[in-house]
Design a protein around this motif. Structure first.
Motif, PDB file in Angstrom:
ATOM      1  N   GLY A 234       0.806  -1.223   0.000  1.00 30.77           N
ATOM      2  CA  GLY A 234       0.000   0.000   0.000  1.00 30.77           C
ATOM      3  C   GLY A 234       0.831   1.261   0.000  1.00 30.77           C
ATOM      4  N   ASP A 235       2.016   1.201   0.601  1.00 35.29           N
ATOM      5  CA  ASP A 235       2.875   2.378   0.686  1.00 35.29           C
ATOM      6  C   ASP A 235       3.682   2.608  -0.582  1.00 35.29           C
ATOM      7  N   SER A 236       3.738   1.620  -1.477  1.00 38.79           N
ATOM      8  CA  SER A 236       4.555   1.765  -2.684  1.00 38.79           C
ATOM      9  C   SER A 236       3.760   1.636  -3.981  1.00 38.79           C
ATOM     10  N   ASN A 237       2.490   1.319  -3.883  1.00 38.20           N
ATOM     11  CA  ASN A 237       1.648   1.197  -5.068  1.00 38.20           C
ATOM     12  C   ASN A 237       1.308   2.607  -5.563  1.00 38.20           C
ATOM     13  N   PRO A 238       1.779   3.014  -6.737  1.00 34.76           N
ATOM     14  CA  PRO A 238       1.557   4.392  -7.192  1.00 34.76           C
ATOM     15  C   PRO A 238       0.089   4.737  -7.388  1.00 34.76           C
ATOM     16  N   ALA A 239      -0.729   3.768  -7.745  1.00 34.59           N
ATOM     17  CA  ALA A 239      -2.148   4.048  -7.957  1.00 34.59           C
ATOM     18  C   ALA A 239      -2.835   4.441  -6.655  1.00 34.59           C
ATOM     19  N   VAL A 240      -2.405   3.851  -5.541  1.00 33.64           N
ATOM     20  CA  VAL A 240      -2.996   4.177  -4.244  1.00 33.64           C
ATOM     21  C   VAL A 240      -2.675   5.622  -3.874  1.00 33.64           C
ATOM     22  N   ARG A 241      -1.419   6.011  -4.034  1.00 36.65           N
ATOM     23  CA  ARG A 241      -1.033   7.383  -3.684  1.00 36.65           C
ATOM     24  C   ARG A 241      -1.692   8.405  -4.615  1.00 36.65           C
ATOM     25  N   THR A 242      -1.770   8.086  -5.901  1.00 34.31           N
ATOM     26  CA  THR A 242      -2.390   9.012  -6.846  1.00 34.31           C
ATOM     27  C   THR A 242      -3.875   9.200  -6.534  1.00 34.31           C
ATOM     28  N   ALA A 243      -4.568   8.106  -6.219  1.00 35.10           N
ATOM     29  CA  ALA A 243      -5.988   8.193  -5.889  1.00 35.10           C
ATOM     30  C   ALA A 243      -6.199   8.981  -4.600  1.00 35.10           C
ATOM     31  N   TYR A 244      -5.341   8.761  -3.618  1.00 35.92           N
ATOM     32  CA  TYR A 244      -5.408   9.501  -2.361  1.00 35.92           C
ATOM     33  C   TYR A 244      -5.241  10.995  -2.613  1.00 35.92           C
ATOM     34  N   ASN A 245      -4.238  11.338  -3.383  1.00 34.07           N
ATOM     35  CA  ASN A 245      -3.984  12.746  -3.679  1.00 34.07           C
ATOM     36  C   ASN A 245      -5.130  13.369  -4.468  1.00 34.07           C
ATOM     37  N   LEU A 246      -5.683  12.614  -5.408  1.00 30.73           N
ATOM     38  CA  LEU A 246      -6.786  13.116  -6.215  1.00 30.73           C
ATOM     39  C   LEU A 246      -7.991  13.442  -5.343  1.00 30.73           C
ATOM     40  N   GLY A 247      -8.347  12.519  -4.442  1.00 25.18           N
ATOM     41  CA  GLY A 247      -9.494  12.749  -3.571  1.00 25.18           C
ATOM     42  C   GLY A 247      -9.294  13.938  -2.648  1.00 25.18           C
ATOM     43  N   LEU A 248      -8.118  14.045  -2.039  1.00 22.19           N
ATOM     44  CA  LEU A 248      -7.881  15.147  -1.095  1.00 22.19           C
ATOM     45  C   LEU A 248      -7.648  16.469  -1.808  1.00 22.19           C
ATOM     46  N   ASP A 249      -7.175  16.425  -3.047  1.00 23.51           N
ATOM     47  CA  ASP A 249      -7.085  17.650  -3.836  1.00 23.51           C
ATOM     48  C   ASP A 249      -8.485  18.192  -4.116  1.00 23.51           C
ATOM     49  N   MET A 250      -9.413  17.321  -4.404  1.00 29.52           N
ATOM     50  CA  MET A 250     -10.796  17.749  -4.597  1.00 29.52           C
ATOM     51  C   MET A 250     -11.373  18.333  -3.313  1.00 29.52           C
ATOM     52  N   ALA A 251     -11.049  17.711  -2.180  1.00 29.12           N
ATOM     53  CA  ALA A 251     -11.525  18.230  -0.902  1.00 29.12           C
ATOM     54  C   ALA A 251     -10.945  19.619  -0.633  1.00 29.12           C
ATOM     55  N   ALA A 252      -9.650  19.800  -0.922  1.00 24.72           N
ATOM     56  CA  ALA A 252      -8.999  21.089  -0.701  1.00 24.72           C
ATOM     57  C   ALA A 252      -9.605  22.187  -1.576  1.00 24.72           C
ATOM     58  N   LYS A 253     -10.129  21.793  -2.728  1.00 25.25           N
ATOM     59  CA  LYS A 253     -10.764  22.750  -3.634  1.00 25.25           C
ATOM     60  C   LYS A 253     -12.239  22.992  -3.303  1.00 25.25           C
ATOM     61  N   GLY A 254     -12.702  22.358  -2.246  1.00 24.33           N
ATOM     62  CA  GLY A 254     -14.082  22.546  -1.827  1.00 24.33           C
ATOM     63  C   GLY A 254     -15.096  21.805  -2.674  1.00 24.33           C
ATOM     64  N   LEU A 255     -14.686  20.711  -3.306  1.00 25.68           N
ATOM     65  CA  LEU A 255     -15.578  19.989  -4.204  1.00 25.68           C
ATOM     66  C   LEU A 255     -16.276  18.811  -3.533  1.00 25.68           C
ATOM     67  N   THR A 256     -15.841  18.432  -2.348  1.00 29.99           N
ATOM     68  CA  THR A 256     -16.447  17.289  -1.658  1.00 29.99           C
ATOM     69  C   THR A 256     -17.329  17.754  -0.498  1.00 29.99           C
ATOM     70  N   ALA A 257     -18.326  16.930  -0.165  1.00 30.91           N
ATOM     71  CA  ALA A 257     -19.202  17.242   0.969  1.00 30.91           C
ATOM     72  C   ALA A 257     -18.583  16.818   2.292  1.00 30.91           C
ATOM     73  N   LYS A 258     -17.414  16.175   2.234  1.00 26.12           N
ATOM     74  CA  LYS A 258     -16.662  15.761   3.424  1.00 26.12           C
ATOM     75  C   LYS A 258     -17.481  14.866   4.344  1.00 26.12           C
ATOM     76  N   LEU A 259     -18.252  13.974   3.738  1.00 25.88           N
ATOM     77  CA  LEU A 259     -19.101  13.063   4.494  1.00 25.88           C
ATOM     78  C   LEU A 259     -18.412  11.722   4.715  1.00 25.88           C
ATOM     79  N   ALA A 260     -18.759  11.062   5.795  1.00 26.60           N
ATOM     80  CA  ALA A 260     -18.290   9.702   6.057  1.00 26.60           C
ATOM     81  C   ALA A 260     -19.340   8.755   5.508  1.00 26.60           C
ATOM     82  N   ARG A 261     -18.979   8.003   4.481  1.00 25.57           N
ATOM     83  CA  ARG A 261     -19.946   7.111   3.851  1.00 25.57           C
ATOM     84  C   ARG A 261     -20.511   6.091   4.823  1.00 25.57           C
ATOM     85  N   TRP A 262     -21.780   5.752   4.610  1.00 26.89           N
ATOM     86  CA  TRP A 262     -22.522   4.758   5.381  1.00 26.89           C
ATOM     87  C   TRP A 262     -22.913   5.249   6.770  1.00 26.89           C
ATOM     88  N   GLN A 263     -22.746   6.540   7.027  1.00 25.27           N
ATOM     89  CA  GLN A 263     -23.167   7.117   8.301  1.00 25.27           C
ATOM     90  C   GLN A 263     -24.487   7.873   8.112  1.00 25.27           C
TER      91      GLN A 263
END
Length: 436
Positions: A234-263
């Motif tokens: 998990g720490d060396s798989n580039p797809a995992v890091r890229t997906a993580y960065n993509l999601g949090l970049d969207m959050a930083a831009k105010g594009l996510t509702a910042k919800l915890a799924r299934w709650q």
């Protein structure tokens, strides 16, 4: 959670076939086939599931075709609720249902430690291979190929669900073909989210940064937290890091509702139109309908997903070794994962079946979904299902995600940790679980 089945030729014919196979229509019943006390009365078997698999009508149809088998249906909530409960029941050697639903991540764990489950090959499954999508059949075998732990219920080819009313309010196109053209790539999807935000609709672009992880990784890698020898990567798989960065970049831009799924607040957000898009495998259409209710009818539609391909979810049905009614349980497993069971589930909750016969049936292949603006869900999902190439997840994938990686990423999205600190915690916690 995101199903298909074989259609019965007739209720009477199916009832006769099952009755002969089980021997429960005869004058006596064996201990493994009759009631718990060995009597001649109807067999009662139990079924435990999570999420919204659409089993209600399928179980009724099964009981109608098999009058000597009654099914006690148990809704166990979400996977995070059911996983530890089942583990305890299997460890204790009692308490588990006769048939249990295993999400693909759960199944992988039990392929490694499979002693608690019956071998479906011993119950007659060896003749069923051609009835299921090849990868669903293959993925339920132990490494030595000698034991089949489950039969596949559904698969999760990806699409994108979106709110037409919010798109219209933002000045974006609303027809599914035009919407699909907006985002050939994930970068394009983010750019459209920025346009949406600028329109000040009062809604977020997507529910959560974590919703990006599964689609992106499934499209861009052949493994996730593990390599194919079950070493943690998990720490060396580039797809995992890229997906993580993509999601949090969207959050930083105010594009996510910042919800915890299934709650609970995530559930309410569907009814309140709090976000405009969400990655959407077939089973997810049932999730949306259940939560948005009448307030969302004809306001959701389905377009293609950014990128290409990808699978999200898909479950299996298995029989714990502790079951006292394995033959009857196997008949239920065959029905729910077969043609008619798959069609019933698809109509009820949207999951796309693993059964080839169900996928080919016009009730699925030509299906539209009234709730989603009559979207041609059969056309959207069936062709994609036939070309799916799911990635390898590894034995503890579900636990690594739900108890390690996802909470840390949510904390980073909600500002409780920096993105860098969230990544470090996600890797630390998921690695500890993998190696523990």
């Amino acid at each position: 959670m995101s199903f298909t089945s074989r259609r019965m030729r007739s209720v009477a014919a199916a009832a006769l076939t099952v009755g002969l196979a089980l021997g429960i229509g005869a004058c006596s019943a064996k201990k493994d086939e009759g009631g718990s006390d060995g009597s001649n009365g109807p067999v009662t078997i139990s079924l435990s599931y999570f999420g919204t698999p659409g089993f209600t009508q399928a179980v009724k149809d099964f009981e109608a075709a098999n009058p000597n088998i009654k099914v006690d249906v148990k809704n166990e909530g979400q996977t995070k609720d059911f996983v530890p409960k089942l583990a305890q029941q299997l460890s204790a050697g009692s308490g588990a249902s006769d048939v249990v639903m295993l999400e693909e991540g759960m199944l992988l764990q039990y392929l490694k430690d499979n002693k608690s489950f019956a071998n479906l090959l011993d119950l007659g499954a060896s003749s069923l291979e051609s009835e299921y999508l090849p990868f669903k059949w293959k993925n339920a075998f132990t490494a030595d190929g000698k034991k089949l732990v489950g039969l596949g219920t559904d698969v999760g080819p990806l699409a994108m669900c979106y709110r037409t009313d919010l798109f219209q309010k933002a000045g974006l196109p609303i027809s599914r073909d035009e919407v699909s053209k907006l985002w050939p790539t994930w970068d394009d999807y983010v750019k459209q989210g920025e346009k949406f935000k600028a329109a000040n609709t009062g809604a977020a672009w997507i529910d959560s940064a974590t919703s990006i992880m599964q689609p992106y990784i499934m499209q861009n890698a052949d493994t996730w937290f593990y390599d194919k020898s079950d070493k943690y990567i998990g720490d060396s798989n580039p797809a995992v890091r890229t997906a993580y960065n993509l999601g949090l970049d969207m959050a930083a831009k105010g594009l996510t509702a910042k919800l915890a799924r299934w709650q609970a607040d995530w559930d309410a957000a569907f009814k309140n139109a709090a976000f405009a898009t969400v990655p959407c495998p077939p089973w997810y259409t049932g999730v949306i309908k259940e939560r948005a209710g009448d307030a969302g009818k004809n306001k959701w539609d389905i377009a293609s997903i950014p990128g290409k391909g990808g699978n999200w979810g898909g479950s299996y049905l298995a029989i714990p070794e502790q079951s006292k009614n394995k033959k009857a349980a196997f008949e239920l497993v065959k029905f729910l994962t077969g043609k008619q069971g798959g069609i019933d589930a698809f109509k009820e909750a949207g999951p796309l079946p693993s059964s080839n016969a169900a996928l080919a049936d016009p009730q699925i292949a030509g299906a539209t979904n009234e709730y989603f603006n009559n979207a041609p869900v059969g056309k959207i999902y069936v062709d994609a299902a036939k070309t799916l190439k799911p990635i390898y997840l590894g034995p503890k994938h579900q636990a690594l995600w739900e108890n390690g990686f996802e909470p840390a990423m949510q904390a980073a999205e909600q500002g409780k940790l920096s993105a860098a600190a969230g990544w470090d915690k996600a890797i630390k916690d998921s690695k500890a679980l993998a190696e523990g």
